[in-house]
Design a protein around this motif. Structure first.
Motif, PDB file in Angstrom:
ATOM      1  N   ILE A  46       1.012 -55.733 -28.918  1.00  0.00           N
ATOM      2  CA  ILE A  46       2.355 -55.456 -29.567  1.00  0.00           C
ATOM      3  C   ILE A  46       2.264 -54.464 -30.672  1.00  0.00           C
ATOM      4  O   ILE A  46       1.236 -54.853 -31.800  1.00  0.00           O
ATOM      5  CB  ILE A  46       3.051 -56.890 -30.004  1.00  0.00           C
ATOM      6  CG1 ILE A  46       2.993 -57.792 -28.873  1.00  0.00           C
ATOM      7  CG2 ILE A  46       4.520 -56.492 -30.390  1.00  0.00           C
ATOM      8  CD1 ILE A  46       3.645 -57.312 -27.605  1.00  0.00           C
ATOM      9  N   LEU A  47       2.557 -53.385 -30.908  1.00  0.00           N
ATOM     10  CA  LEU A  47       2.461 -52.313 -31.763  1.00  0.00           C
ATOM     11  C   LEU A  47       3.797 -52.387 -32.794  1.00  0.00           C
ATOM     12  O   LEU A  47       4.866 -52.303 -32.514  1.00  0.00           O
ATOM     13  CB  LEU A  47       2.358 -50.827 -31.186  1.00  0.00           C
ATOM     14  CG  LEU A  47       1.390 -50.611 -29.979  1.00  0.00           C
ATOM     15  CD1 LEU A  47       1.432 -49.303 -29.347  1.00  0.00           C
ATOM     16  CD2 LEU A  47       0.055 -51.078 -30.397  1.00  0.00           C
ATOM     17  N   GLY A  48       3.595 -52.396 -34.034  1.00  0.00           N
ATOM     18  CA  GLY A  48       4.519 -52.573 -34.977  1.00  0.00           C
ATOM     19  C   GLY A  48       4.283 -53.039 -36.280  1.00  0.00           C
ATOM     20  O   GLY A  48       2.992 -53.632 -36.358  1.00  0.00           O
ATOM     21  N   SER A  49       5.216 -52.958 -37.051  1.00  0.00           N
ATOM     22  CA  SER A  49       4.755 -53.216 -38.568  1.00  0.00           C
ATOM     23  C   SER A  49       4.510 -54.870 -38.846  1.00  0.00           C
ATOM     24  O   SER A  49       4.384 -55.472 -39.978  1.00  0.00           O
ATOM     25  CB  SER A  49       5.662 -52.808 -39.515  1.00  0.00           C
ATOM     26  OG  SER A  49       6.895 -53.106 -39.204  1.00  0.00           O
ATOM     27  N   GLY A  50       5.083 -55.679 -37.933  1.00  0.00           N
ATOM     28  CA  GLY A  50       5.479 -57.043 -38.178  1.00  0.00           C
ATOM     29  C   GLY A  50       6.701 -57.403 -38.338  1.00  0.00           C
ATOM     30  O   GLY A  50       7.045 -58.633 -38.943  1.00  0.00           O
ATOM     31  N   CYS A  51       7.745 -56.514 -38.084  1.00  0.00           N
ATOM     32  CA  CYS A  51       9.203 -56.704 -38.160  1.00  0.00           C
ATOM     33  C   CYS A  51       9.655 -57.720 -37.028  1.00  0.00           C
ATOM     34  O   CYS A  51       8.850 -58.349 -36.494  1.00  0.00           O
ATOM     35  CB  CYS A  51       9.782 -55.541 -38.031  1.00  0.00           C
ATOM     36  SG  CYS A  51       9.914 -54.943 -36.277  1.00  0.00           S
ATOM     37  N   ASP A  89      -1.521 -51.480 -37.806  1.00  0.00           N
ATOM     38  CA  ASP A  89      -2.180 -50.156 -38.467  1.00  0.00           C
ATOM     39  C   ASP A  89      -1.471 -48.775 -37.813  1.00  0.00           C
ATOM     40  O   ASP A  89      -1.346 -48.677 -36.607  1.00  0.00           O
ATOM     41  CB  ASP A  89      -3.506 -50.108 -38.187  1.00  0.00           C
ATOM     42  CG  ASP A  89      -4.158 -48.744 -38.841  1.00  0.00           C
ATOM     43  OD1 ASP A  89      -4.432 -49.008 -40.099  1.00  0.00           O
ATOM     44  OD2 ASP A  89      -4.583 -47.986 -38.246  1.00  0.00           O
ATOM     45  N   ILE A  90      -0.562 -48.234 -38.696  1.00  0.00           N
ATOM     46  CA  ILE A  90       0.191 -47.075 -38.512  1.00  0.00           C
ATOM     47  C   ILE A  90      -0.723 -46.209 -37.667  1.00  0.00           C
ATOM     48  O   ILE A  90      -0.293 -45.533 -36.767  1.00  0.00           O
ATOM     49  CB  ILE A  90       0.960 -46.478 -39.720  1.00  0.00           C
ATOM     50  CG1 ILE A  90       1.575 -47.522 -40.127  1.00  0.00           C
ATOM     51  CG2 ILE A  90       1.536 -44.964 -39.144  1.00  0.00           C
ATOM     52  CD1 ILE A  90       2.767 -48.136 -39.506  1.00  0.00           C
ATOM     53  N   ALA A  91      -2.047 -45.768 -38.072  1.00  0.00           N
ATOM     54  CA  ALA A  91      -2.918 -44.666 -37.476  1.00  0.00           C
ATOM     55  C   ALA A  91      -3.155 -45.201 -35.796  1.00  0.00           C
ATOM     56  O   ALA A  91      -3.197 -44.511 -35.044  1.00  0.00           O
ATOM     57  CB  ALA A  91      -4.038 -44.612 -38.331  1.00  0.00           C
ATOM     58  N   ALA A  92      -3.554 -46.643 -35.950  1.00  0.00           N
ATOM     59  CA  ALA A  92      -3.724 -46.976 -34.351  1.00  0.00           C
ATOM     60  C   ALA A  92      -2.265 -46.969 -33.314  1.00  0.00           C
ATOM     61  O   ALA A  92      -2.579 -46.617 -32.293  1.00  0.00           O
ATOM     62  CB  ALA A  92      -4.120 -48.387 -34.505  1.00  0.00           C
ATOM     63  N   ILE A  93      -1.246 -47.221 -34.087  1.00  0.00           N
ATOM     64  CA  ILE A  93       0.025 -46.889 -33.485  1.00  0.00           C
ATOM     65  C   ILE A  93       0.174 -45.839 -32.949  1.00  0.00           C
ATOM     66  O   ILE A  93       0.586 -45.459 -31.894  1.00  0.00           O
ATOM     67  CB  ILE A  93       1.181 -47.726 -34.282  1.00  0.00           C
ATOM     68  CG1 ILE A  93       0.995 -49.232 -34.293  1.00  0.00           C
ATOM     69  CG2 ILE A  93       2.281 -47.407 -33.513  1.00  0.00           C
ATOM     70  CD1 ILE A  93       2.113 -49.760 -35.394  1.00  0.00           C
ATOM     71  N   MET A  94      -0.023 -44.940 -33.713  1.00  0.00           N
ATOM     72  CA  MET A  94       0.235 -43.405 -33.634  1.00  0.00           C
ATOM     73  C   MET A  94      -0.727 -42.882 -32.604  1.00  0.00           C
ATOM     74  O   MET A  94      -0.479 -42.118 -31.736  1.00  0.00           O
ATOM     75  CB  MET A  94       0.377 -42.596 -34.858  1.00  0.00           C
ATOM     76  CG  MET A  94       1.492 -42.897 -35.811  1.00  0.00           C
ATOM     77  SD  MET A  94       1.493 -41.905 -37.268  1.00  0.00           S
ATOM     78  CE  MET A  94       1.826 -40.296 -36.494  1.00  0.00           C
ATOM     79  N   GLY A  95      -1.819 -43.256 -32.618  1.00  0.00           N
ATOM     80  CA  GLY A  95      -2.973 -43.186 -31.343  1.00  0.00           C
ATOM     81  C   GLY A  95      -2.532 -43.336 -30.231  1.00  0.00           C
ATOM     82  O   GLY A  95      -2.996 -42.785 -29.231  1.00  0.00           O
ATOM     83  N   TYR A  96      -1.500 -44.031 -29.898  1.00  0.00           N
ATOM     84  CA  TYR A  96      -0.884 -44.508 -28.544  1.00  0.00           C
ATOM     85  C   TYR A  96       0.149 -43.547 -28.202  1.00  0.00           C
ATOM     86  O   TYR A  96       0.731 -43.602 -27.240  1.00  0.00           O
ATOM     87  CB  TYR A  96      -0.602 -45.920 -28.462  1.00  0.00           C
ATOM     88  CG  TYR A  96      -1.666 -46.845 -28.278  1.00  0.00           C
ATOM     89  CD1 TYR A  96      -2.152 -47.393 -27.105  1.00  0.00           C
ATOM     90  CD2 TYR A  96      -2.162 -47.464 -29.511  1.00  0.00           C
ATOM     91  CE1 TYR A  96      -3.157 -47.938 -26.796  1.00  0.00           C
ATOM     92  CE2 TYR A  96      -3.220 -48.727 -29.229  1.00  0.00           C
ATOM     93  CZ  TYR A  96      -3.790 -48.636 -27.847  1.00  0.00           C
ATOM     94  OH  TYR A  96      -4.728 -49.773 -27.628  1.00  0.00           O
ATOM     95  N   GLY A  97       0.636 -42.707 -29.341  1.00  0.00           N
ATOM     96  CA  GLY A  97       1.610 -41.698 -29.205  1.00  0.00           C
ATOM     97  C   GLY A  97       2.966 -42.472 -29.455  1.00  0.00           C
ATOM     98  O   GLY A  97       3.970 -41.875 -28.953  1.00  0.00           O
TER      99      GLY A  97
END
Length: 76
Positions: free
Chosen positions: A6-11, A39-47
């Motif tokens: 699950i990708l996100g800030s924990g919201c 981690d924002i960089a990891a999330i962006m790594g998935y596009g």
């Protein structure tokens, strides 16, 4: 066993998505390994630019909101 991230800030939407995915997997009798990626960089790594995002076995299957139960059932 499926690996689900699950990708996100924990919201709240990210937490809801994680709970729904766990619930549907259990109902379907599917064994999963659930990981929360904040981690924002990891999330962006998935596009992924809009969260929450869902990755199953390293494939992005959803972004940008809480998926419906029907959507989640189709993944399993």
């Amino acid at each position: 066993m499926k690996t689900i991230k699950i990708l996100g800030s924990g919201c709240k939407n990210c937490e809801t998505t994680a709970k729904l995915v766990s619930q549907v997997a259990e109902e379907a009798g599917v064994s999963i390994a659930l990981e929360k990626v904040t981690d924002i960089a990891a999330i962006m790594g998935y596009g992924v630019m809009s969260t929450p995002g869902v990755v199953i076995d390293e494939k992005v299957v959803h972004t940008g909101g809480v998926p419906s139960l029907e959507q989640i059932r189709q993944w399993f």
